[in-house]
Design an enzyme around this catalytic site. Structure first.
Site, PDB file in Angstrom:
ATOM      1  N   GLU A 255       0.845  -1.187   0.000  1.00 16.57           N
ATOM      2  CA  GLU A 255       0.000   0.000   0.000  1.00 16.57           C
ATOM      3  C   GLU A 255       0.884   1.241   0.000  1.00 16.57           C
ATOM      4  O   GLU A 255       2.124   1.131   0.009  1.00 16.57           O
ATOM      5  CB  GLU A 255      -0.921   0.012   1.223  1.00 16.57           C
ATOM      6  CG  GLU A 255      -0.181   0.117   2.554  1.00 16.57           C
ATOM      7  CD  GLU A 255      -1.092  -0.011   3.765  1.00 16.57           C
ATOM      8  OE1 GLU A 255      -2.143  -0.677   3.648  1.00 16.57           O
ATOM      9  OE2 GLU A 255      -0.753   0.540   4.834  1.00 16.57           O
ATOM     10  N   HIS A 298      -4.062   3.441   8.376  1.00 16.73           N
ATOM     11  CA  HIS A 298      -2.845   2.945   9.011  1.00 16.73           C
ATOM     12  C   HIS A 298      -1.912   4.101   9.351  1.00 16.73           C
ATOM     13  O   HIS A 298      -1.818   5.076   8.608  1.00 16.73           O
ATOM     14  CB  HIS A 298      -2.081   1.987   8.077  1.00 16.73           C
ATOM     15  CG  HIS A 298      -2.765   0.672   7.873  1.00 16.73           C
ATOM     16  ND1 HIS A 298      -2.585  -0.085   6.736  1.00 16.73           N
ATOM     17  CD2 HIS A 298      -3.617  -0.022   8.641  1.00 16.73           C
ATOM     18  CE1 HIS A 298      -3.296  -1.190   6.825  1.00 16.73           C
ATOM     19  NE2 HIS A 298      -3.935  -1.172   7.972  1.00 16.73           N
TER      20      HIS A 298
END
Length: 742
Positions: A255, A298
């Site tokens: 990611e 995150h």
């Protein structure tokens, strides 16, 4: 109870007994020569090979979550031999409880420890495990303060006994060896021959489920985690998979944020050159449509100074030879095909455990992204030079704080005769350390092209060698002596501010003061354009720096009111740009509700890809938002999420995409029905498409099926997306069908 870890002073760090003096000399070592020290930690990669032989302890063993997890893991086959609870000595679950990790090491001889304590206790628990030389340390907690993690990595970099997985990771699990250290949903796993490494927990669960449904099963699954600095990265995992005889194929799930994917690509290219029959590798990168300047759930999901976008990482991995997919539900069929093309015996690799564990396969054929157009990446929609996360001070606040550390901020120089340099203090995620990020230019066209990272040890701070390198690269080493001295003092002051206030990135522009401006008491350098951001986890988890975080601007001009409201419920909500992307005829009409940051990012990306039923004059209906309920969502959280989505007038359809790990699918289903009642969804006429997979998925699907509400439920992602777009088109045309699919 363990105390909240506190960032110590530099002098106390140097005196800590865990620094091996024989291998690390602060007076001589600069992090620019870190390879020798890094090699000590690299020796611990072998500890990732867990299995039936692995003796596991839990720290925080008698806590509620640890107890529930231990019961599940023991029943599954994990060899848990006891645990640690500070101040206690006795038994729990019929296993010994010791008061310290050192005592557990002496009495239980563990190979690994799972740390099941809250974020404010986690750093101290990890340090205790390192000092006891536990071979494998698995930290699952999120929101551990960044500087605590940097301090931990300064310990790890100087030893060769302990390996860390995490933090903010689902853990590590061997399906073949029946060893789980983490909180992965066990029904999803089956013994097999595909190795998986992922940043995102929910994306890893989707990947595992797809591989299981394909009958391939898994050998070893490693959660790299979504923190800024990870204890184990993609390359570490790839090295294990290369030499693991149980692993026939490899899957990598990345990611935005950091360079781990690019480093993996470099490793893949070298691996393919040296191997006559390399194991096939497939990959995914989430966050292609992540808006610039935002943290996508995150802690580490943001593009830092000098880092590439998700789109660029995708292409780098593709060019290296990894086969890219657009959604993890496609990995199973992709890997099956790749294994067959590589000449491996797929029928032999498939095992009966995988086939019997499958709860039904996706009905649509898989698509690799090579066959499907990519969405317009956020990087093409206008980027900012630095990503913002945590607390970001405005220019006036930044100038005031810098002045408290002896740094005077001036106005932007009117003349461009004297070049301006970028001097930024940030994180080098690859080196797992703080770093100066510097460039001899601040011109937007070449600043990052000419920039470089100068990492150094968190223990010692920047050494003289580090400072000299900064001066040389910024072309200031030949400046007048008083200017050189002023720049060195600036660097030291930035480091002091960085550690004192637990910063993430401190950025300034620096130029030599024109000779006409110099006089008695004036500075030989000019400091301008300050940009300062600080770790909000230090405040939220440990209540440190309350006075600094009280400066946060929560006015509507600084933060969207809906996003601020979401924070109060533990939800990460980001409204995506409302204007149609140039030339794409996209309408932002699908509200997304997802558990897990990685899955939420990928859902936004995948909704922007063409799929069945997207043709027509109304254009393509895509995601209106990013919404991560978190891994521990409740029915109330889901109801509040619906409220946020309905507050956006663009939303014509709501897509609930859940893959349950800690989150229970039946609980999510009840939250959907609660939202129907509280918010009057039937009266509003807003259709809802629900996809529930993972923990208690059948129970959740039954709740939806028996509700009688206007909800469409699907197992497969492609089918759910197609229905979302069909309903969005019908609503834009003024009609919506009454058909329900359960």
């Amino acid at each position: 109870m363990l105390p909240c870890a506190r960032a110590p002073t530099m002098s106390s760090l140097i005196l800590r007994r865990w620094i091996p003096v024989s291998t690390f000399s602060p007076s001589k070592t600069s992090f620019s020569s870190a390879a020798a020290r890094a090699s000590y930690y690299e020796r611990t990669i072998e500890h990732l090979k867990i299995g039936r032989h692995t003796r596991v302890i839990f720290q925080g063993f008698t806590g509620r979550q640890a107890t529930a997890n231990a019961k599940e893991s023991i029943e599954w086959g994990t060899r848990i031999v006891g645990g640690v609870t500070p101040g206690r000595d006795g038994e729990h679950l019929g296993l010994p409880v010791l008061p310290s990790v050192r005592a557990a090491k002496d009495h239980l001889k563990p190979d690994a420890t799972g740390i099941y304590v809250a974020a404010h206790q986690a750093a101290a628990a990890i340090e205790e495990a390192i000092e006891a030389e536990i071979p494998l340390i698995v930290a699952v907690a999120e929101h551990i303060p960044l500087h605590d993690i940097l301090r931990i990595h300064s310990m790890l970099n100087t030893q060769g006994k302990s390996r860390l997985v995490g933090a903010n990771a689902p853990g590590i699990i061997s399906a073949i060896g029946r060893c789980r250290i983490g909180f992965q949903p066990l029904p999803t796993f089956a013994p097999g021959h595909v190795g998986i490494v992922a940043k995102s927990g929910t994306l890893s669960y989707e990947t595992v489920a797809s591989v299981t449904r394909a009958g391939l099963g898994q050998s070893l699954c490693i959660g790299m985690g979504g923190d800024v600095v990870a204890g184990t990265n993609f390359v570490d995992a790839l090295k294990v998979f290369e030499h693991d005889s149980d692993t026939e194929g490899i899957i990598l799930v990345g990611e935005i944020g950091g360079r781990a994917e690019e480093e993996a690509a470099e490793w893949i290219k070298e691996y393919k050159r040296r191997s006559s029959n390399p194991k096939p590798i497939a990959a995914l990168v989430g966050g292609i449509l992540a808006p610039p300047g935002r943290v996508m759930g995150h802690a580490g999901a943001w593009v830092g100074p000098g880092e590439n976008s998700a789109e660029k990482k995708y292409r780098i991995l593709q060019d290296a030879g990894a086969v890219m997919v657009d959604h993890p539900s496609h990995f199973g069929q992709v890997m099956k095909d790749l294994l067959a093309k590589s000449g491996r015996n797929v029928q032999k690799i498939q095992n009966s455990a995988s086939a019997s564990a499958a709860s039904g396969s996706q009905r649509r054929s898989y698509h690799t992204s090579a066959r499907r157009p990519r969405p317009t990446p956020a990087s093409r929609l206008g980027a900012t030079p630095f990503q913002k996360r945590g607390l970001h001070l405005n220019s006036a606040q930044a100038a005031d704080l810098l002045s408290q550390h002896g740094i005077t901020v001036g106005a932007e120089p009117l003349s461009t005769a004297e070049p301006s340099r970028l001097i930024s203090l940030t994180i080098d995620r690859s080196a797992r350390s703080p770093s100066f990020y510097i460039s001899p230019s601040t011109h937007p066209k070449d600043m990052h092209a000419r920039a470089r990272h100068i990492p150094f040890s968190y223990n010692t701070g920047p050494t003289q060698e580090t400072l000299d390198t900064v001066l040389q690269h910024t072309q200031l080493s030949a400046a007048p002596a008083d200017a050189v001295s002023a720049v060195v003092q600036l660097l030291r002051s930035l480091w002091s501010l960085y550690t004192t206030h637990e910063a993430i990135t401190l950025s300034t522009h620096v130029s030599l003061a024109p000779s006409t401006k110099q006089g008695a008491g004036s500075s030989p350098i000019q400091v301008t354009s300050p940009s300062l951001s600080f770790d909000d986890a230090a405040f939220r988890s440990c209540k440190r720096h309350a006075d600094l975080h009280a400066l946060r601007d929560t006015s509507p001009s600084a933060i969207d009111a809906a996003e601020l409201a979401a924070e109060r419920h533990g939800i990460v909500y980001i409204k995506l740009p409302g204007a149609n992307n140039a030339g794409t005829n996209q309408t932002h009409s699908i509200g997304t509700l997802v558990n897990g940051a990685g899955l939420a990012m990928n859902t936004v990306d995948a909704l922007s890809l063409p799929s069945a039923g997207t043709s027509g004059s109304s254009g393509s209906h895509v995601a209106a938002n990013f919404l991560d309920t978190g891994g521990k969502a409740t029915s109330e959280t889901v109801a509040r999420s619906f409220e946020l989505l309905l507050g956006d007038p663009r939303v014509a359809v709501i897509f609930v995409n859940i893959f349950g790990g800690l989150t229970l699918c039946d609980m999510i289903a009840r939250g959907v029905l609660l939202a129907f009642e509280e918010l009057g969804l039937e009266e509003r006429g807003v259709p809802v498409v629900v996809r529930l997979r993972g923990t208690r998925e059948k129970e959740g699907q039954a709740v939806i099926a028996q509700s009688g509400k206007r909800v469409w439920a699907f197992d497969g992602f492609d089918e759910a997306v197609a229905k979302c777009k069909e309903l969005a088109r019908e609503r834009s045309g003024g009609t919506v069908g009454d058909e329900r699919h359960c």
